[in-house]
Design a protein around this motif. Structure first.
Motif, PDB file in Angstrom:
ATOM      1  N   ILE A 188       0.868  -1.188   0.000  1.00 10.24           N
ATOM      2  CA  ILE A 188       0.000   0.000   0.000  1.00 10.24           C
ATOM      3  C   ILE A 188       0.900   1.232   0.000  1.00 10.24           C
ATOM      4  CG2 ILE A 188      -1.835   1.234   1.221  1.00 10.24           C
ATOM      5  CD1 ILE A 188      -2.505  -1.448   2.590  1.00 10.24           C
ATOM      6  N   SER A 189       0.634   2.140  -0.909  1.00 12.46           N
ATOM      7  CA  SER A 189       1.452   3.339  -1.047  1.00 12.46           C
ATOM      8  C   SER A 189       0.655   4.573  -0.670  1.00 12.46           C
ATOM      9  CB  SER A 189       1.953   3.469  -2.489  1.00 12.46           C
ATOM     10  OG  SER A 189       2.549   4.727  -2.694  1.00 12.46           O
ATOM     11  N   ASN A 190       1.313   5.455   0.071  1.00 14.60           N
ATOM     12  CA  ASN A 190       0.679   6.726   0.436  1.00 14.60           C
ATOM     13  C   ASN A 190       0.745   7.709  -0.722  1.00 14.60           C
ATOM     14  OD1 ASN A 190      -0.659   8.302   2.407  1.00 14.60           O
ATOM     15  ND2 ASN A 190       1.224   9.454   2.764  1.00 14.60           N
ATOM     16  N   CYS A 191       1.622   7.393  -1.676  1.00 14.97           N
ATOM     17  CA  CYS A 191       1.793   8.267  -2.829  1.00 14.97           C
ATOM     18  C   CYS A 191       0.683   7.990  -3.839  1.00 14.97           C
ATOM     19  CB  CYS A 191       3.158   8.022  -3.460  1.00 14.97           C
ATOM     20  SG  CYS A 191       3.509   9.054  -4.894  1.00 14.97           S
ATOM     21  N   ASN A 192      -0.064   8.969  -4.178  1.00 13.82           N
ATOM     22  CA  ASN A 192      -1.186   8.850  -5.122  1.00 13.82           C
ATOM     23  C   ASN A 192      -2.287   7.912  -4.621  1.00 13.82           C
ATOM     24  OD1 ASN A 192       0.099  10.544  -7.015  1.00 13.82           O
ATOM     25  ND2 ASN A 192       1.280   8.806  -7.798  1.00 13.82           N
ATOM     26  N   LYS A 193      -2.207   7.543  -3.339  1.00 17.20           N
ATOM     27  CA  LYS A 193      -3.233   6.685  -2.730  1.00 17.20           C
ATOM     28  C   LYS A 193      -3.523   5.449  -3.592  1.00 17.20           C
ATOM     29  CE  LYS A 193      -5.557  10.395  -0.182  1.00 17.20           C
ATOM     30  NZ  LYS A 193      -6.847  11.075   0.083  1.00 17.20           N
ATOM     31  N   ASN A 194      -2.532   4.624  -3.722  1.00 18.02           N
ATOM     32  CA  ASN A 194      -2.720   3.418  -4.523  1.00 18.02           C
ATOM     33  C   ASN A 194      -2.121   2.213  -3.815  1.00 18.02           C
ATOM     34  OD1 ASN A 194      -0.038   4.313  -4.963  1.00 18.02           O
ATOM     35  ND2 ASN A 194       0.069   3.058  -6.803  1.00 18.02           N
ATOM     36  N   ALA A 195      -2.443   1.051  -4.332  1.00 20.39           N
ATOM     37  CA  ALA A 195      -1.918  -0.210  -3.802  1.00 20.39           C
ATOM     38  C   ALA A 195      -1.756  -1.181  -4.962  1.00 20.39           C
ATOM     39  CB  ALA A 195      -2.861  -0.787  -2.756  1.00 20.39           C
ATOM     40  N   ARG A 196      -0.908  -2.172  -4.756  1.00 21.96           N
ATOM     41  CA  ARG A 196      -0.712  -3.200  -5.783  1.00 21.96           C
ATOM     42  C   ARG A 196      -0.751  -4.553  -5.090  1.00 21.96           C
ATOM     43  NH1 ARG A 196       4.076  -1.997  -9.525  1.00 21.96           N
ATOM     44  NH2 ARG A 196       2.475  -0.638 -10.417  1.00 21.96           N
ATOM     45  N   THR A 197      -1.417  -5.506  -5.714  1.00 23.56           N
ATOM     46  CA  THR A 197      -1.491  -6.845  -5.127  1.00 23.56           C
ATOM     47  C   THR A 197      -1.280  -7.913  -6.189  1.00 23.56           C
ATOM     48  OG1 THR A 197      -2.830  -8.322  -3.732  1.00 23.56           O
ATOM     49  CG2 THR A 197      -4.006  -7.044  -5.381  1.00 23.56           C
ATOM     50  N   ILE A 198      -0.678  -9.011  -5.760  1.00 18.58           N
ATOM     51  CA  ILE A 198      -0.509 -10.203  -6.595  1.00 18.58           C
ATOM     52  C   ILE A 198      -1.220 -11.335  -5.873  1.00 18.58           C
ATOM     53  CG2 ILE A 198       1.134 -11.816  -7.630  1.00 18.58           C
ATOM     54  CD1 ILE A 198       3.273  -9.569  -7.302  1.00 18.58           C
ATOM     55  N   ILE A 199      -2.186 -11.935  -6.508  1.00 19.06           N
ATOM     56  CA  ILE A 199      -2.945 -13.029  -5.902  1.00 19.06           C
ATOM     57  C   ILE A 199      -2.956 -14.200  -6.880  1.00 19.06           C
ATOM     58  CG2 ILE A 199      -5.161 -13.782  -4.950  1.00 19.06           C
ATOM     59  CD1 ILE A 199      -5.761 -10.884  -4.280  1.00 19.06           C
ATOM     60  N   GLY A 200      -2.437 -15.344  -6.435  1.00 12.27           N
ATOM     61  CA  GLY A 200      -2.392 -16.481  -7.343  1.00 12.27           C
ATOM     62  C   GLY A 200      -1.810 -17.716  -6.706  1.00 12.27           C
ATOM     63  N   SER A 201      -0.959 -18.418  -7.445  1.00 11.17           N
ATOM     64  CA  SER A 201      -0.523 -19.744  -7.017  1.00 11.17           C
ATOM     65  C   SER A 201       0.915 -19.806  -6.531  1.00 11.17           C
ATOM     66  CB  SER A 201      -0.696 -20.746  -8.179  1.00 11.17           C
ATOM     67  OG  SER A 201       0.220 -20.456  -9.223  1.00 11.17           O
ATOM     68  N   ALA A 202       1.666 -18.708  -6.600  1.00 12.90           N
ATOM     69  CA  ALA A 202       3.107 -18.771  -6.382  1.00 12.90           C
ATOM     70  C   ALA A 202       3.488 -18.653  -4.909  1.00 12.90           C
ATOM     71  CB  ALA A 202       3.808 -17.673  -7.177  1.00 12.90           C
ATOM     72  N   ASN A 203       4.080 -19.713  -4.377  1.00 15.35           N
ATOM     73  CA  ASN A 203       4.660 -19.661  -3.037  1.00 15.35           C
ATOM     74  C   ASN A 203       5.995 -18.928  -3.076  1.00 15.35           C
ATOM     75  OD1 ASN A 203       2.945 -21.287  -1.138  1.00 15.35           O
ATOM     76  ND2 ASN A 203       3.261 -22.835  -2.728  1.00 15.35           N
ATOM     77  N   LEU A 204       6.433 -18.463  -1.902  1.00 17.36           N
ATOM     78  CA  LEU A 204       7.708 -17.764  -1.817  1.00 17.36           C
ATOM     79  C   LEU A 204       8.843 -18.781  -1.666  1.00 17.36           C
ATOM     80  CD1 LEU A 204       9.251 -15.247  -1.991  1.00 17.36           C
ATOM     81  CD2 LEU A 204       8.596 -14.646   0.345  1.00 17.36           C
ATOM     82  N   THR A 205       9.033 -19.535  -2.725  1.00 15.92           N
ATOM     83  CA  THR A 205      10.158 -20.448  -2.864  1.00 15.92           C
ATOM     84  C   THR A 205      10.847 -20.080  -4.176  1.00 15.92           C
ATOM     85  OG1 THR A 205       8.876 -22.106  -4.082  1.00 15.92           O
ATOM     86  CG2 THR A 205       8.907 -22.289  -1.668  1.00 15.92           C
ATOM     87  N   LYS A 206      12.070 -20.535  -4.358  1.00 13.61           N
ATOM     88  CA  LYS A 206      12.804 -20.164  -5.568  1.00 13.61           C
ATOM     89  C   LYS A 206      12.057 -20.602  -6.813  1.00 13.61           C
ATOM     90  CE  LYS A 206      17.375 -20.403  -7.710  1.00 13.61           C
ATOM     91  NZ  LYS A 206      18.767 -20.910  -7.570  1.00 13.61           N
ATOM     92  N   ARG A 207      11.588 -21.844  -6.819  1.00 14.08           N
ATOM     93  CA  ARG A 207      10.870 -22.328  -7.993  1.00 14.08           C
ATOM     94  C   ARG A 207       9.491 -21.683  -8.105  1.00 14.08           C
ATOM     95  NH1 ARG A 207      13.371 -25.474 -10.987  1.00 14.08           N
ATOM     96  NH2 ARG A 207      11.481 -25.725 -12.240  1.00 14.08           N
ATOM     97  N   GLY A 208       8.909 -21.362  -6.951  1.00  8.37           N
ATOM     98  CA  GLY A 208       7.586 -20.759  -6.972  1.00  8.37           C
ATOM     99  C   GLY A 208       7.552 -19.417  -7.672  1.00  8.37           C
ATOM    100  N   ILE A 209       8.611 -18.624  -7.500  1.00  7.24           N
ATOM    101  CA  ILE A 209       8.591 -17.277  -8.095  1.00  7.24           C
ATOM    102  C   ILE A 209       9.480 -17.148  -9.335  1.00  7.24           C
ATOM    103  CG2 ILE A 209       8.000 -16.216  -5.900  1.00  7.24           C
ATOM    104  CD1 ILE A 209      10.863 -15.211  -5.654  1.00  7.24           C
ATOM    105  N   THR A 210      10.179 -18.231  -9.707  1.00  7.67           N
ATOM    106  CA  THR A 210      11.019 -18.145 -10.904  1.00  7.67           C
ATOM    107  C   THR A 210      10.930 -19.359 -11.824  1.00  7.67           C
ATOM    108  OG1 THR A 210      12.961 -19.156  -9.821  1.00  7.67           O
ATOM    109  CG2 THR A 210      12.737 -16.753  -9.667  1.00  7.67           C
ATOM    110  N   GLY A 211      10.566 -20.534 -11.324  1.00 10.45           N
ATOM    111  CA  GLY A 211      10.737 -21.738 -12.118  1.00 10.45           C
ATOM    112  C   GLY A 211       9.496 -22.505 -12.489  1.00 10.45           C
TER     113      GLY A 211
END
Length: 403
Positions: free
Chosen positions: A98-121
């Protein structure tokens, strides 16, 4: 969708999410966490460590002590989510800033776990959404729902969602078998190469203070008028259909060097300690009979053959002093999932002048003890229990497999 082109990957998307200007809050939720995945985004987490709410699932045999320690070293105190049951997994993969600049936010919702293969492979898929928080009520509502969901999770299940603040707490989780050790090979590796045996009784206290999480799930009913066939019947049909095509419906995953010593008949409520009614007596044990192995001398087999090398002693209880009791270490594998080592008690009645013995009843019983929470499931009705003897003795001399 990650995996179709080099440009589309979760690593780059997460970095862009963490590079928003004037970030005021970050939420990261992952089912599985490994140190290798964390190190990929480490430098981008550092500027926001005091703003990050980090949720990670445990009791899944993947999230590791090393990954949690890396978070602590970074100054992030994660919330571990332990559902209290190996058949319920904390599974949401959500990245939000969540950013205070321009009152915006960004989200990623899906299947990727925070593992090396999850986010790259792996082949993974997610939606990346930019939210406009300046009087856009639909986007504001999305952000509110994400925030409130995690706050409600902590509020409703305080025993299951716990913040970790120290290396000592991580060490306890590791000793209890609730997280993995990246220095050890995974279970699907050759078990004979493992030199570090789990501590005695390491898992026996987990269920006593982590209640099984009570979820509100949809009730799914069948359109068929007739009741479904029993689990055993359906399994039999599956077996027959698979055998016709030469495919096995289940391959037991067991350590190398194991020899099958006994297999039960299809498991029933009494075997699994699941009462059919409120007045049903729960014995806490399973009777060891002839089973599918068709052992003719089953009244003495378990005491004098299979478990003969254990240290047997008479029960200390006055009411059952005639019983012989021994304890053995068992590796417990249920439907392909390894739940670790349990030290379980075997009871045997050596008397040969009792009505039970003369009526050819079973004289030996396996007490479920700390393994009880894992086997008390109606989903296991109709499956069979196999006892293997591990010739190497590592990590335990016996293996119990429900499959």
């Amino acid at each position: 969708m990650q995996g179709l082109s080099e440009e589309n990957n979760h690593f780059d998307s997460i970095i862009r999410l963490l590079e928003l200007n004037e970030i005021t809050k970050v939420i990261i939720s992952t089912a599985f966490l490994r140190k290798s995945g964390l190190l990929l985004i480490k430098n981008h987490l550092i500027p926001h460590v005091d703003k990050i709410d980090f949720y990670v699932g445990i009791r899944n045999e993947i999230t590791s002590a090393q990954a949690l320690q890396e978070l602590i070293d970074l100054g992030i105190n994660p919330f571990i989510v332990d559902t209290g049951s190996s058949d319920i997994i904390f599974h949401p993969k959500i990245y939000l800033s969540i950013s205070n600049c321009n009152k915006n936010a960004r989200t990623i919702i899906g299947s990727a776990n925070l593992t090396k293969r999850g986010i790259t492979g792996n082949i993974e898929a997610s939606i990346v959404a930019d939210l406009n928080l300046d009087n856009n009520f639909e986007d504001i509502n999305i952000l509110s729902n994400i925030n409130n969901s995690f706050e409600n999770l902590k509020l409703k299940f305080p025993e299951n969602v716990v913040q970790i603040n120290s290396s000592e707490e991580i060490a306890v989780l590791l000793s209890q078998g609730r997280i993995s050790d990246e220095n050890l090979k995974t279970y699907i590796s050759k078990q004979e190469d493992l030199e570090n045996e789990p501590e005695e009784n390491s898992r026996e206290t987990i269920q006593s203070y982590i209640p099984k999480i009570k979820l509100k799930l949809p009730k799914i009913t069948s359109n068929q008028n007739n009741k479904e066939a029993s689990i055993a019947t359906r399994l039999s049909k599956l077996n027959n259909s698979f055998e016709l095509t030469g495919i096995s419906n289940h391959e037991d995953i067991i350590p190398a060097g194991c020899i099958l010593k006994w297999e039960s008949t299809p498991l029933k409520e009494r075997d699994l300690n699941i009462p059919q009614g409120r007045t049903t007596n729960i014995t806490g044990s399973m009777t060891l009979r002839s089973g599918l192995s068709k052992i003719s001398n089953f009244q003495s087999y378990f005491r004098n053959d299979l478990f003969a090398d254990l240290h047997w002693a008479h029960s200390s209880r006055v009411s059952s002093s005639h019983l012989e009791v021994a304890t053995a270490a068992f590796e417990l594998i249920i439907l392909g999932t390894n739940h670790g080592i349990f030290h379980l008690e075997i009871k045997h009645d050596p008397r040969k002048n009792t009505a039970s013995y003369l009526q050819n009843n079973a004289m030996s019983h396996l007490r479920w003890g700390a393994a009880a929470p894992y086997i008390k499931s109606r989903e296991l009705l109709g499956y069979t229990l196999k006892i293997y003897e591990n010739s190497s003795g590592s990590p335990s001399p016996f293996v119990l497999v429900i499959s």
